[in-house]
Design an enzyme around this catalytic site. Structure first.
Site, PDB file in Angstrom:
ATOM      1  N   GLU A 221       0.802  -1.224   0.000  1.00 15.29           N
ATOM      2  CA  GLU A 221       0.000   0.000   0.000  1.00 15.29           C
ATOM      3  C   GLU A 221       0.836   1.275   0.000  1.00 15.29           C
ATOM      4  O   GLU A 221       0.529   2.225  -0.724  1.00 15.29           O
ATOM      5  CB  GLU A 221      -0.938  -0.004   1.210  1.00 15.29           C
ATOM      6  CG  GLU A 221      -1.988  -1.096   1.147  1.00 15.29           C
ATOM      7  CD  GLU A 221      -3.076  -0.932   2.195  1.00 15.29           C
ATOM      8  OE1 GLU A 221      -3.918  -0.036   2.046  1.00 15.29           O
ATOM      9  OE2 GLU A 221      -3.063  -1.703   3.174  1.00 15.29           O
ATOM     10  N   HIS A 237      10.650 -25.435   6.235  1.00  9.89           N
ATOM     11  CA  HIS A 237      10.051 -26.598   5.587  1.00  9.89           C
ATOM     12  C   HIS A 237       9.537 -26.309   4.182  1.00  9.89           C
ATOM     13  O   HIS A 237       8.946 -27.185   3.549  1.00  9.89           O
ATOM     14  CB  HIS A 237       8.911 -27.140   6.457  1.00  9.89           C
ATOM     15  CG  HIS A 237       9.357 -27.546   7.822  1.00  9.89           C
ATOM     16  ND1 HIS A 237       9.818 -28.816   8.111  1.00  9.89           N
ATOM     17  CD2 HIS A 237       9.462 -26.837   8.971  1.00  9.89           C
ATOM     18  CE1 HIS A 237      10.166 -28.879   9.385  1.00  9.89           C
ATOM     19  NE2 HIS A 237       9.966 -27.684   9.930  1.00  9.89           N
ATOM     20  N   LYS A 331     -13.573  -0.813  -5.359  1.00 13.67           N
ATOM     21  CA  LYS A 331     -14.847  -0.540  -4.676  1.00 13.67           C
ATOM     22  C   LYS A 331     -15.877   0.070  -5.607  1.00 13.67           C
ATOM     23  O   LYS A 331     -17.060  -0.269  -5.556  1.00 13.67           O
ATOM     24  CB  LYS A 331     -14.597   0.371  -3.467  1.00 13.67           C
ATOM     25  CG  LYS A 331     -13.832  -0.291  -2.326  1.00 13.67           C
ATOM     26  CD  LYS A 331     -13.623   0.684  -1.172  1.00 13.67           C
ATOM     27  CE  LYS A 331     -12.904   0.008  -0.009  1.00 13.67           C
ATOM     28  NZ  LYS A 331     -12.665   0.947   1.113  1.00 13.67           N
TER      29      LYS A 331
END
Length: 336
Positions: A221, A237, A331
Site C-alpha cells: 500500500e 520446511h 470498490k
C-alpha cells in the site's frame, strides 16, 4: 502518512486514555473464545494481539477476514468488530451474523454504519479519531483492543507492563527515523534504500508472524510494491527451497529478515543457517534488528521500522504513500 507514523507513540497513549473513560461491564471469564472481525488495516490490530498473547491467554483469539463467521462462533464468543471507517461491508456482515447468534459484540470504528448500529443496539463502542488511513490507525486499533482485554480481566498486570515499554521503545525509534533525520543517521531510510529495485520477501520468527505480514501489506500500500512473507520455523520446511530456483528470478528478490535479538537461541541459530543458504541465491539480504526486552516492545520496534521503510520506499519510487487508487477503483466497480 509519514506524520501519522511519527505520531505512533502519542496515538497509542491517546488510545489507552480513551479506553479508561469507557464503561465496559463484561468479564472475560464469561467467554471461551474471542473473534476479531476486520479487513485490511483494520484486521492488523487483532493479528498483533493474537501473536502477543499467544503464550499467556488461555482462550483462543481468531481474526476473521471475510463476510461470514465460522460455524463455531456462539454466545460464548466475544466478538470485536473493527472497521476504521465503520462502513467495511465484510465487517458489517459479520456484525449482523454475530447479533443473530447472540454474541456479545464490542464495536471499534471512527464512525459510519458501525457506530450507528452500536448506538442503536446499545453496545459498547470504542471510537477512533477520524482522518487517518486505516493502516495508519494501527496504534489506535491495537492499543484499544489491548486496553479492552485488560479491563475485562484477560491481561494480567505483569503482562500489561509490556505496553508502556513498547511505547517508549517506539518513541525512541521514531526520533531516529522521522523524515527530517538524514539518510546516514536514519535506519528507516537506509532500509528503504536497500530494498529499492527489489521485490521484498519478509521472514520472521513466530512471534513476528503478523509483523512480517504487516511489512508485506505496507510495501503493497505505501510503496506500491509486490511483497511476500513467511515465518520461522515454518519457512524451514518450504521457503528455504526457493534458493534452488531460477537465478535470474531470485536476483530480483530481497529477503528482509526480522532478527529477534531477544528470541530463542536454538531457533536463531537455525535461522542464521537458513539465511546463509538463501544469501547464495537471493539478489539481496537485509536484517531488521528488534529492540526492547519484552515481547511486545520487540514486536512494535520491528513494526515501526517496517512502516517507515515502506513509506520512504514509496517516496523513492515517486508515489504518494497515502494513496490507494486501485482499492478505490475496485470498490467503485462493485457499485456499478
Amino acid at each position: 502518512m509519514l506524520n501519522a507514523i511519527t505520531d505512533f507513540p502519542n496515538s497509542a497513549r491517546k488510545a489507552l486514555e480513551n479506553i479508561e473513560k469507557i464503561n465496559i461491564d463484561i468479564h472475560g471469564a464469561d467467554f471461551d473464545s474471542i473473534l476479531v472481525a476486520g479487513m485490511g488495516g483494520s484486521a492488523v490490530g487483532g493479528l498483533l494481539l493474537r501473536d502477543w498473547l499467544y503464550d499467556t491467554l488461555r482462550i483462543p483469539i481468531t481474526v476473521n477476514r471475510g463476510y461470514y463467521l465460522p460455524a463455531w462462533v456462539d454466545k460464548k464468543t466475544l466478538v470485536y468488530t473493527v472497521s476504521y471507517s465503520g462502513n467495511t461491508e465484510e465487517t458489517i456482515s459479520q456484525y449482523h451474523e454475530a447479533l443473530e447468534r447472540g454474541c456479545t459484540v464490542i464495536c471499534f470504528c471512527s464512525g459510519g454504519l458501525l457506530e450507528e448500529k452500536a448506538n442503536k443496539n446499545q453496545q459498547i463502542l470504542v471510537k477512533f479519531p477520524a482522518g487517518h488511513q486505516p493502516r495508519a490507525a494501527i496504534p489506535y486499533q491495537f492499543y484499544s483492543l489491548a486496553g479492552v482485554m485488560r479491563k475485562i480481566g484477560l491481561i494480567e498486570e505483569a503482562k500489561w507492563e509490556e505496553v508502556n515499554e513498547s511505547i517508549k521503545v517506539v518513541e525512541a525509534l521514531c526520533s531516529e527515523m522521522k523524515p527530517e533525520v538524514p539518510l546516514e543517521l536514519n535506519p528507516g531510510k537506509k532500509l528503504a534504500e536497500d530494498i529499492k529495485g527489489f521485490v521484498p520477501y519478509v521472514y520472521a520468527p513466530r512471534l513476528f508472524t503478523s509483523v512480517a505480514y504487516r511489512y508485506s501489506t505496507q510495501f503493497n500500500e505505501n510503496s506500491k510494491s509486490p511483497a511476500g512473507t513467511n515465518f520461522y520455523p515454518e519457512a524451514f520446511h518450504n521457503s528455504v527451497m526457493a534458493r534452488e530456483g531460477d537465478k535470474e528470478l531470485l536476483g530480483k528478490l530481497c529477503a528482509v529478515v526480522i532478527n529477534d535479538l531477544g528470541g530463542d537461541d536454538v531457533l536463531n541459530k537455525k535461522i542464521s543457517i537458513a539465511v546463509d543458504l538463501m544469501r547464495e541465491s537471493f539478489g539481496k539480504m537485509v536484517a531488521v534488528k528488534t529492540r526492547g526486552d519484552s515481547s511486545l516492545a520487540r514486536m512494535m520496534s520491528a513494526l515501526i521500522q517496517g512502516d517507515y521503510a515502506s513509506a520512504f520506499l514509496g517516496v523513492l519510487y515517486g508515489h504518494d504513500p497515502s494513496a490507494t487508487e486501485s482499492i478505490r477503483i475496485l470498490k467503485e466497480g462493485m457499485r456499478s
